[in-house]
Design a protein around this motif. Structure first.
Motif, PDB file in Angstrom:
ATOM      1  N   LYS A  34       4.302  14.790  -3.951  1.00  0.00           N
ATOM      2  CA  LYS A  34       5.652  14.366  -4.044  1.00  0.00           C
ATOM      3  C   LYS A  34       5.838  13.098  -3.790  1.00  0.00           C
ATOM      4  O   LYS A  34       6.538  12.180  -3.815  1.00  0.00           O
ATOM      5  CB  LYS A  34       6.511  15.456  -3.674  1.00  0.00           C
ATOM      6  N   ASP A  35       5.565  12.987  -1.984  1.00  0.00           N
ATOM      7  CA  ASP A  35       5.700  11.751  -1.408  1.00  0.00           C
ATOM      8  C   ASP A  35       5.164  10.564  -1.783  1.00  0.00           C
ATOM      9  O   ASP A  35       5.656   9.445  -2.218  1.00  0.00           O
ATOM     10  CB  ASP A  35       5.339  11.776   0.099  1.00  0.00           C
ATOM     11  N   ILE A  38       4.439   6.908   5.348  1.00  0.00           N
ATOM     12  CA  ILE A  38       5.027   7.819   4.589  1.00  0.00           C
ATOM     13  C   ILE A  38       4.666   9.157   4.941  1.00  0.00           C
ATOM     14  O   ILE A  38       4.985  10.171   4.809  1.00  0.00           O
ATOM     15  CB  ILE A  38       5.018   7.717   3.033  1.00  0.00           C
ATOM     16  N   MET A  39       3.459   9.220   5.841  1.00  0.00           N
ATOM     17  CA  MET A  39       2.930  10.547   6.074  1.00  0.00           C
ATOM     18  C   MET A  39       3.623  11.036   7.242  1.00  0.00           C
ATOM     19  O   MET A  39       4.375  10.540   8.073  1.00  0.00           O
ATOM     20  CB  MET A  39       1.528  10.155   6.740  1.00  0.00           C
ATOM     21  N   GLU A  40       3.682  12.610   7.468  1.00  0.00           N
ATOM     22  CA  GLU A  40       4.222  13.393   8.284  1.00  0.00           C
ATOM     23  C   GLU A  40       3.203  13.642   9.411  1.00  0.00           C
ATOM     24  O   GLU A  40       2.041  13.974   9.346  1.00  0.00           O
ATOM     25  CB  GLU A  40       4.679  14.701   7.886  1.00  0.00           C
ATOM     26  N   GLU A  64       2.971   1.060  -1.254  1.00  0.00           N
ATOM     27  CA  GLU A  64       3.077   1.593   0.217  1.00  0.00           C
ATOM     28  C   GLU A  64       1.909   2.168   0.699  1.00  0.00           C
ATOM     29  O   GLU A  64       1.102   2.802   0.106  1.00  0.00           O
ATOM     30  CB  GLU A  64       4.203   2.567   0.021  1.00  0.00           C
ATOM     31  N   VAL A 114      -0.464   3.841  -1.590  1.00  0.00           N
ATOM     32  CA  VAL A 114      -0.337   4.997  -2.570  1.00  0.00           C
ATOM     33  C   VAL A 114      -1.356   4.800  -3.730  1.00  0.00           C
ATOM     34  O   VAL A 114      -1.855   5.989  -4.171  1.00  0.00           O
ATOM     35  CB  VAL A 114       1.015   4.931  -2.930  1.00  0.00           C
ATOM     36  N   SER A 169       6.909   7.039  -4.190  1.00  0.00           N
ATOM     37  CA  SER A 169       6.720   5.927  -3.366  1.00  0.00           C
ATOM     38  C   SER A 169       5.936   4.879  -4.003  1.00  0.00           C
ATOM     39  O   SER A 169       5.273   4.842  -4.858  1.00  0.00           O
ATOM     40  CB  SER A 169       5.815   5.931  -2.056  1.00  0.00           C
ATOM     41  N   THR A 182      -1.014  18.956  -1.132  1.00  0.00           N
ATOM     42  CA  THR A 182      -1.144  18.267   0.372  1.00  0.00           C
ATOM     43  C   THR A 182      -2.385  17.703   0.833  1.00  0.00           C
ATOM     44  O   THR A 182      -3.281  18.034   0.246  1.00  0.00           O
ATOM     45  CB  THR A 182      -0.540  19.647   1.118  1.00  0.00           C
ATOM     46  N   VAL A 190       0.403  14.203   3.910  1.00  0.00           N
ATOM     47  CA  VAL A 190       1.236  13.632   2.855  1.00  0.00           C
ATOM     48  C   VAL A 190       1.088  14.433   1.693  1.00  0.00           C
ATOM     49  O   VAL A 190      -0.092  14.936   1.366  1.00  0.00           O
ATOM     50  CB  VAL A 190       0.978  12.016   2.720  1.00  0.00           C
ATOM     51  N   THR A 191       2.384  14.922   0.929  1.00  0.00           N
ATOM     52  CA  THR A 191       2.189  15.596  -0.386  1.00  0.00           C
ATOM     53  C   THR A 191       2.122  14.698  -1.449  1.00  0.00           C
ATOM     54  O   THR A 191       2.542  13.397  -1.573  1.00  0.00           O
ATOM     55  CB  THR A 191       3.556  16.267  -0.310  1.00  0.00           C
TER      56      THR A 191
END
Length: 444
Positions: free
Chosen positions: A180-181, A194-196, A189, A144, A185, A163, A177-178
């Motif tokens: 916000k994410d 954490i990515m979609e 990390e 991160v 975090s 984004t 990954v945004t």
């Protein structure tokens, strides 16, 4: 505002104009500049701050941009082009003459020129033609903290940083990954955790209207665009999607009114251009309408035997046209939103048949009362008119709902099958139905 600025220009109080414009929203500044006389526009534009000037330039229409570009010095053109995002640059170049485009391209670096040419080569109205290549890309192995370092280092030049797109060494899209994410975090990390990975994307050749629909459906701020090998080549942002929705809605409205679509605003379209847009369809519809007079002529004997029938022709034709227009407009809207498909045609016809029978019956009852109480026609004439009304509304609705679906099936824009064309078809059909029912019931 414009009057105040013109007064200050006359008084040569340029510092006051600069102070007045300093905190102005770029979109409002663009409107203000476009309303100024052409010779004053470049003067006021030069009084904008460097950053505000570039943002304002992106909001201006093509004609105003061309006026400014022609008046720019090489240094001014360099400064504006340096601040513009790629998609705004492409939009500008698409509307400008070749000699102006050449001058603009001379003032961008080789990499930007290559990207511009790449976007310009995509099919018109495709995702590739409206995308921007300015996005933040990350690697799945980054932490991160490393991701934020990359965003800080490159984000200034990107159209959006909220984004971020995770790609591999071949630029193949692996996830998103945004910010916000990332904010929520721990710094240590890893992005892959954490990515979609279930990413919605479109291809470079996807129609721009479908792209806008996807953004609306999923409430995205941006959607990635990939090539045939699923490599990330750009993104389409929500502001571009809004422009597409407006363009497509305008185009559909013009087609539904039997006008050849144009990209130019009404007030900037000359009388000759407006005539060229309207006359082809008017000629076609006029010639088509001559069939109506031919049908009336073929039933002259029937009309001579019962002249009263003539007075109800306008009402029957107008009602049929109105019913068909209602049906076609509803179906065209459903097709444009993706709610209706070709496989639904039987369901559509069934539904519209029931609706039209109910509407036709209601209109027939109301008309029967008028015919008997006010017009005082014979019972048989009233029966002819009312029965015709029911059948005409039924046929009109079926024609109105099926033609747009069939047009879509064969590759035409459904909006073409709208009010004027439907009305012309229905007018002829209504007369044939009317006279045949009259011959059957009245024996003429």
């Amino acid at each position: 505002m414009n009057e105040k600025i013109l007064e200050l220009l006359e008084a040569k109080k340029y510092s006051e104009i600069g102070a007045l414009l300093k905190d102005m929203n770029p979109a409002d500044a663009a409107v203000m500049l476009e309303e100024l006389p052409e010779q004053k526009m470049p003067i006021v534009f030069r009084l904008l701050s460097k950053e505000l000037a570039a943002d304002t330039f992106a909001y201006m229409d093509g004609d105003a941009q061309e006026i400014l570009v022609r008046g720019f010095s090489d240094k001014e053109l360099d400064e504006v082009m340096e601040q513009l995002f790629l998609d705004d640059t492409v939009d500008m170049l698409e509307e400008m003459p070749a000699n102006v485009v050449k001058r603009v391209l001379r003032h961008v670096d080789a990499d930007t020129r290559k990207m511009i040419n790449q976007v310009l080569n995509y099919p018109k109205d495709s995702a590739g033609s409206i995308m921007t290549m300015e996005y933040v890309d990350l690697k799945r192995s980054m932490t991160v903290e490393q991701a934020f370092e990359r965003i800080r280092a490159t984000g200034v030049e990107k159209e959006t940083i909220y984004t971020c797109y995770v790609t591999d060494s071949r630029r193949k899209l692996e996830g998103i990954v945004t910010v916000k994410d990332l904010l929520l975090s721990p710094k240590s990390e890893v992005i892959r955790n954490i990515m979609e990975t279930n990413v919605k994307f479109v291809s470079t050749h996807t129609d721009q209207e479908l792209v806008a629909r996807e953004l609306s459906k999923y409430d995205f701020l941006a959607i990635p665009v990939v090539d045939a090998e699923e490599r990330l080549v750009g993104i389409v942002t929500v502001d571009d999607a809004l422009d597409v929705i407006q363009e497509e809605a305008t185009e559909d409205i013009e087609k539904m009114a039997a006008i050849t679509p144009t990209d130019r605003p009404y007030m900037k379209t000359s009388v000759f251009e407006t005539w060229k847009k309207r006359i082809p369809w008017l000629l076609f519809l006029m010639i088509s309408a001559t069939f109506t007079s031919g049908i009336i002529s073929s039933f002259e004997d029937a009309l001579a035997a019962s002249v009263i029938l003539t007075s109800f022709i306008p009402m029957l034709m107008d009602t049929g046209g109105n019913a068909g227009s209602q049906s076609s407009t509803t179906v065209i809207r459903g097709l444009s939103l993706g709610e209706i498909r070709y496989g639904d045609v039987l369901k559509i016809v069934t539904k519209e048949s029931f609706v039209s029978l109910m509407c036709g019956a209601t209109l027939a009852v109301a008309n029967f009362a008028k015919l008997m109480l006010i017009d005082r026609v014979s019972l048989l004439v009233a029966a002819v008119v009312c029965l015709t009304l029911v059948v005409v509304v039924l046929v009109s609705n079926i024609v109105g709902c099926t033609l747009p679906v069939l047009a879509k099936r064969v590759g035409f824009d459904p909006a073409v099958m709208a009010s004027p064309l439907i009305t012309t078809i229905v007018d002829a059909v209504a007369l044939i139905i009317y006279f045949n029912i009259a011959k059957l019931l009245l024996g003429i």
